[in-house]
Design a protein around this motif. Structure first.
Motif, PDB file in Angstrom:
ATOM      1  N   ILE A  16       0.843  -1.200   0.000  1.00  0.00           N
ATOM      2  CA  ILE A  16       0.000   0.000   0.000  1.00  0.00           C
ATOM      3  C   ILE A  16       0.874   1.244   0.000  1.00  0.00           C
ATOM      4  N   ARG A  17       2.019   1.125   0.659  1.00  0.00           N
ATOM      5  CA  ARG A  17       2.854   2.318   0.823  1.00  0.00           C
ATOM      6  C   ARG A  17       4.079   2.345  -0.081  1.00  0.00           C
ATOM      7  N   LYS A  18       4.357   1.224  -0.763  1.00  0.00           N
ATOM      8  CA  LYS A  18       5.649   1.190  -1.461  1.00  0.00           C
ATOM      9  C   LYS A  18       5.717   2.110  -2.672  1.00  0.00           C
ATOM     10  N   LEU A  19       4.580   2.579  -3.167  1.00  0.00           N
ATOM     11  CA  LEU A  19       4.625   3.491  -4.304  1.00  0.00           C
ATOM     12  C   LEU A  19       4.704   4.966  -3.872  1.00  0.00           C
ATOM     13  N   VAL A  20       4.775   5.162  -2.561  1.00  0.00           N
ATOM     14  CA  VAL A  20       4.778   6.539  -2.042  1.00  0.00           C
ATOM     15  C   VAL A  20       5.877   7.421  -2.671  1.00  0.00           C
ATOM     16  N   PRO A  21       7.128   6.924  -2.828  1.00  0.00           N
ATOM     17  CA  PRO A  21       8.158   7.788  -3.440  1.00  0.00           C
ATOM     18  C   PRO A  21       7.766   8.255  -4.849  1.00  0.00           C
ATOM     19  N   TYR A  22       7.080   7.394  -5.605  1.00  0.00           N
ATOM     20  CA  TYR A  22       6.627   7.788  -6.955  1.00  0.00           C
ATOM     21  C   TYR A  22       5.555   8.872  -6.847  1.00  0.00           C
ATOM     22  N   GLU A  24       5.246  10.980  -4.360  1.00  0.00           N
ATOM     23  CA  GLU A  24       5.888  12.230  -3.908  1.00  0.00           C
ATOM     24  C   GLU A  24       6.547  12.952  -5.084  1.00  0.00           C
ATOM     25  N   ALA A  25       7.173  12.169  -5.951  1.00  0.00           N
ATOM     26  CA  ALA A  25       7.824  12.778  -7.124  1.00  0.00           C
ATOM     27  C   ALA A  25       6.771  13.416  -8.029  1.00  0.00           C
ATOM     28  N   ALA A  26       5.610  12.756  -8.172  1.00  0.00           N
ATOM     29  CA  ALA A  26       4.538  13.310  -9.023  1.00  0.00           C
ATOM     30  C   ALA A  26       4.013  14.613  -8.434  1.00  0.00           C
ATOM     31  N   VAL A  27       3.862  14.632  -7.116  1.00  0.00           N
ATOM     32  CA  VAL A  27       3.367  15.846  -6.457  1.00  0.00           C
ATOM     33  C   VAL A  27       4.364  16.995  -6.670  1.00  0.00           C
ATOM     34  N   LYS A  28       5.657  16.669  -6.594  1.00  0.00           N
ATOM     35  CA  LYS A  28       6.699  17.693  -6.813  1.00  0.00           C
ATOM     36  C   LYS A  28       6.586  18.293  -8.211  1.00  0.00           C
ATOM     37  N   LYS A  29       6.133  17.443  -9.157  1.00  0.00           N
ATOM     38  CA  LYS A  29       5.950  17.941 -10.534  1.00  0.00           C
ATOM     39  C   LYS A  29       4.680  18.781 -10.651  1.00  0.00           C
ATOM     40  N   GLY A  30       3.939  18.904  -9.543  1.00  0.00           N
ATOM     41  CA  GLY A  30       2.727  19.716  -9.539  1.00  0.00           C
ATOM     42  C   GLY A  30       1.477  18.933  -9.910  1.00  0.00           C
ATOM     43  N   ARG A  31       1.570  17.609  -9.865  1.00  0.00           N
ATOM     44  CA  ARG A  31       0.441  16.781 -10.271  1.00  0.00           C
ATOM     45  C   ARG A  31      -0.520  16.533  -9.107  1.00  0.00           C
ATOM     46  N   LYS A  32      -1.816  16.521  -9.421  1.00  0.00           N
ATOM     47  CA  LYS A  32      -2.794  16.178  -8.383  1.00  0.00           C
ATOM     48  C   LYS A  32      -3.045  14.673  -8.456  1.00  0.00           C
ATOM     49  N   ILE A  33      -3.028  14.028  -7.268  1.00  0.00           N
ATOM     50  CA  ILE A  33      -3.211  12.573  -7.246  1.00  0.00           C
ATOM     51  C   ILE A  33      -4.473  12.208  -6.483  1.00  0.00           C
ATOM     52  N   TYR A  34      -5.325  11.404  -7.099  1.00  0.00           N
ATOM     53  CA  TYR A  34      -6.481  10.855  -6.387  1.00  0.00           C
ATOM     54  C   TYR A  34      -6.023   9.558  -5.741  1.00  0.00           C
ATOM     55  N   GLN A  35      -6.024   9.532  -4.416  1.00  0.00           N
ATOM     56  CA  GLN A  35      -5.452   8.383  -3.699  1.00  0.00           C
ATOM     57  C   GLN A  35      -6.502   7.310  -3.444  1.00  0.00           C
ATOM     58  N   ASP A 334       3.496  -2.361 -12.455  1.00  0.00           N
ATOM     59  CA  ASP A 334       4.108  -1.508 -13.468  1.00  0.00           C
ATOM     60  C   ASP A 334       3.108  -0.417 -13.887  1.00  0.00           C
ATOM     61  N   PHE A 335       1.859  -0.811 -14.050  1.00  0.00           N
ATOM     62  CA  PHE A 335       0.819   0.145 -14.427  1.00  0.00           C
ATOM     63  C   PHE A 335       0.662   1.221 -13.337  1.00  0.00           C
ATOM     64  N   ALA A 336       0.659   0.793 -12.065  1.00  0.00           N
ATOM     65  CA  ALA A 336       0.485   1.746 -10.959  1.00  0.00           C
ATOM     66  C   ALA A 336       1.648   2.749 -10.913  1.00  0.00           C
ATOM     67  N   LYS A 337       2.858   2.268 -11.189  1.00  0.00           N
ATOM     68  CA  LYS A 337       4.025   3.167 -11.221  1.00  0.00           C
ATOM     69  C   LYS A 337       3.909   4.121 -12.402  1.00  0.00           C
ATOM     70  N   TRP A 338       3.533   3.560 -13.549  1.00  0.00           N
ATOM     71  CA  TRP A 338       3.403   4.360 -14.769  1.00  0.00           C
ATOM     72  C   TRP A 338       2.379   5.487 -14.569  1.00  0.00           C
ATOM     73  N   LEU A 339       1.288   5.145 -13.855  1.00  0.00           N
ATOM     74  CA  LEU A 339       0.260   6.169 -13.576  1.00  0.00           C
ATOM     75  C   LEU A 339       0.876   7.378 -12.861  1.00  0.00           C
ATOM     76  N   LEU A 340       1.813   7.078 -11.958  1.00  0.00           N
ATOM     77  CA  LEU A 340       2.397   8.159 -11.156  1.00  0.00           C
ATOM     78  C   LEU A 340       3.556   8.847 -11.874  1.00  0.00           C
ATOM     79  N   GLU A 341       4.288   8.067 -12.663  1.00  0.00           N
ATOM     80  CA  GLU A 341       5.501   8.617 -13.291  1.00  0.00           C
ATOM     81  C   GLU A 341       5.232   9.273 -14.638  1.00  0.00           C
ATOM     82  N   SER A 342       4.343   8.650 -15.407  1.00  0.00           N
ATOM     83  CA  SER A 342       4.284   9.031 -16.818  1.00  0.00           C
ATOM     84  C   SER A 342       2.913   9.460 -17.313  1.00  0.00           C
ATOM     85  N   PHE A 343       1.882   9.299 -16.507  1.00  0.00           N
ATOM     86  CA  PHE A 343       0.558   9.607 -17.041  1.00  0.00           C
ATOM     87  C   PHE A 343      -0.048  10.829 -16.343  1.00  0.00           C
ATOM     88  N   GLU A 344      -0.816  11.589 -17.096  1.00  0.00           N
ATOM     89  CA  GLU A 344      -1.639  12.652 -16.480  1.00  0.00           C
ATOM     90  C   GLU A 344      -2.790  12.990 -17.415  1.00  0.00           C
TER      91      GLU A 344
END
Ligand SMILES: Cc1ncc(COP(=O)(O)O)c(C=O)c1O
Length: 396
Positions: A16-22, A24-35, A334-344
């Motif tokens: 549940i928590r292991k994707l948190v660093p991804y 955090e990086a998305a938030v730094k890019k100014g992205r809004k995340i629905y958790q 991989d999809f969950a990471k991609w959502l945070l790293e590469s998709f908006e």
């Protein structure tokens, strides 16, 4: 360098928590995340609970009894009587969250190498509690096609060995949302009685049962008083996750006396949080009625929305506030990471929990995610829209 323990190295990361660093990086890019990944309800904590702490003039914030305040246990016992669960105050130990109750339980009933059978997918931290207690988790698979109903008892029977100490269930289920029927609980009662095992029921979502279904507690089953151990918590019931108050209940005196030694070793559960939890017991039925109505409509909206997405399969939850969704992807992590790293979508994205970590059978649930419907309806709708767009674009 001094070395880390084998046990420490074996401790699983929380899925549940292991994707948190991804995130955090998305938030730094100014992205809004629905958790949608974490079971942190947005429901307000009852005011009575907060007021009891705010308007308190304690001068010494002292330890409490290791089993928790007597006044709290007395009232808690009445709460259980109202839920058809006959436990007296001395059959209760107040713990630091349901988490500590689970740890005390494993410590009290299992030795290193002992086995606990758990229907999977299951609350991922059971893996962590088992690892830290040296216990082997033996999974028995429940299926999305059956809505994650109890697997046939014959499947449990096949897994019982001389090392088996207990069956652990979560009712209603996290991450499945499945609510066991009275018949299923009775079947479990029969098998644990026949094989002389413990049955540990994690009932922290007791109140969250939908469509008029009634929760049936392990503690209400006659004839298994010496086998049954109940885990509970205020975290979800009153939206008080940060209070860190739970409890362990059993009519088995030896279990309670043993758990009490673990409780004494950590001295006491938190004092302020017990004050809040005691006051929370005055919460009216209307509060729960409103909360249940809210979760029911969120669930309906989520399930309907997910079912409309091509290739998505979902088991309609009957309780708690999670569901497992199967996605048209090979690797949901991989999809969950991609959502945070590469998709908006208009600079917004969603965070989901890959479901593989809720299974202990390797390579299972790889195309599934757990979704927590703990967001307001408009946000949930938007999150589904984003998920749909993402699935169209993802090339995994
Ligand atoms: C099924 C289940 N059991 C136990 C817990 C632990 O809860 P806590 O330690 O906050 O009481 C959780 C928390 O999410 C849970 O989902």
């Amino acid at each position: 360098m001094p070395s880390i323990s084998n046990k420490g190295q074996a401790m699983p990361e929380s899925p549940i928590r292991k994707l948190v660093p991804y995130a955090e990086a998305a938030v730094k890019k100014g992205r809004k995340i629905y958790q949608l990944n974490i079971g942190q309800p947005d429901i307000k904590t009852p005011e009575k609970a907060l007021d009891a702490v705010k308007h308190n003039n304690i001068e010494v914030l002292s330890y409490s009894h290791s089993a928790g305040f007597e006044s709290y246990r007395n009232k808690l016992s009445k709460y259980y009587q109202n839920h058809n669960i006959d436990v007296s105050p001395d059959e209760l130990i107040i713990t630091t969250g349901g988490s500590e109750a689970l740890l005390f339980t494993m410590g009290s009933i299992c030795d290193a190498g002992d086995e606990v059978i758990i229907p999977e997918p299951f609350y991922a931290n059971y893996n962590g509690f088992a690892t830290s207690s040296g216990v082997k988790v033996v999974p028995v698979k429940s299926k999305i096609e059956d809505g994650f109903a109890l697997p046939p008892i014959s499947e449990f029977e096949k897994l019982i060995t001389s090392k088996t100490k207990a069956i652990l269930i979560c009712n209603p289920g996290n991450p499945t949302g499945y609510l066991y029927t009275k018949e299923e609980i009775d079947q479990l009662a029969e098998i644990v009685k026949r094989h002389d095992l413990f049955i540990v029921a994690d009932e922290v979502y007791r109140e969250f049962a939908y469509d008029g279904a009634k929760h049936y507690s392990i503690m209400s089953v006659p004839g298994i008083e010496q086998n049954a151990i109940m885990i509970d918590s205020v975290s979800k019931r009153y939206s008080m996750c940060g209070a860190r108050i739970g409890c362990l209940a059993s009519k088995n005196k030896e279990v309670m006396a043993t758990a009490m030694k673990f409780a004494q070793a950590r001295l006491s559960p938190p004092t302020f949080a017990q004050i809040a939890s005691e006051a929370a017991l005055e919460t009216t039925q209307e509060y729960f009625d409103e909360v249940i109505e809210e979760y029911t409509s969120r669930r309906n909206l989520l399930v309907e929305g997910l079912e409309k997405i091509d290739g998505v399969k979902v088991a309609k939850p009957k309780g708690a506030f999670y569901c497992i969704a199967e996605l048209p992807v090979k690797d949901a992590e991989d999809f969950a990471k991609w959502l945070l790293e590469s998709f908006e979508l208009d600079n917004e994205t969603v965070m989901v929990a890959p479901a593989a970590g809720f299974y202990s059978t390797p390579n299972t649930g790889l195309n599934q995610v757990r979704i927590a419907y703990v967001l307001k309806k408009e946000n949930l709708l938007r999150a589904i829209e984003i998920l749909k767009a993402a699935l169209k674009e993802y090339k995994g």
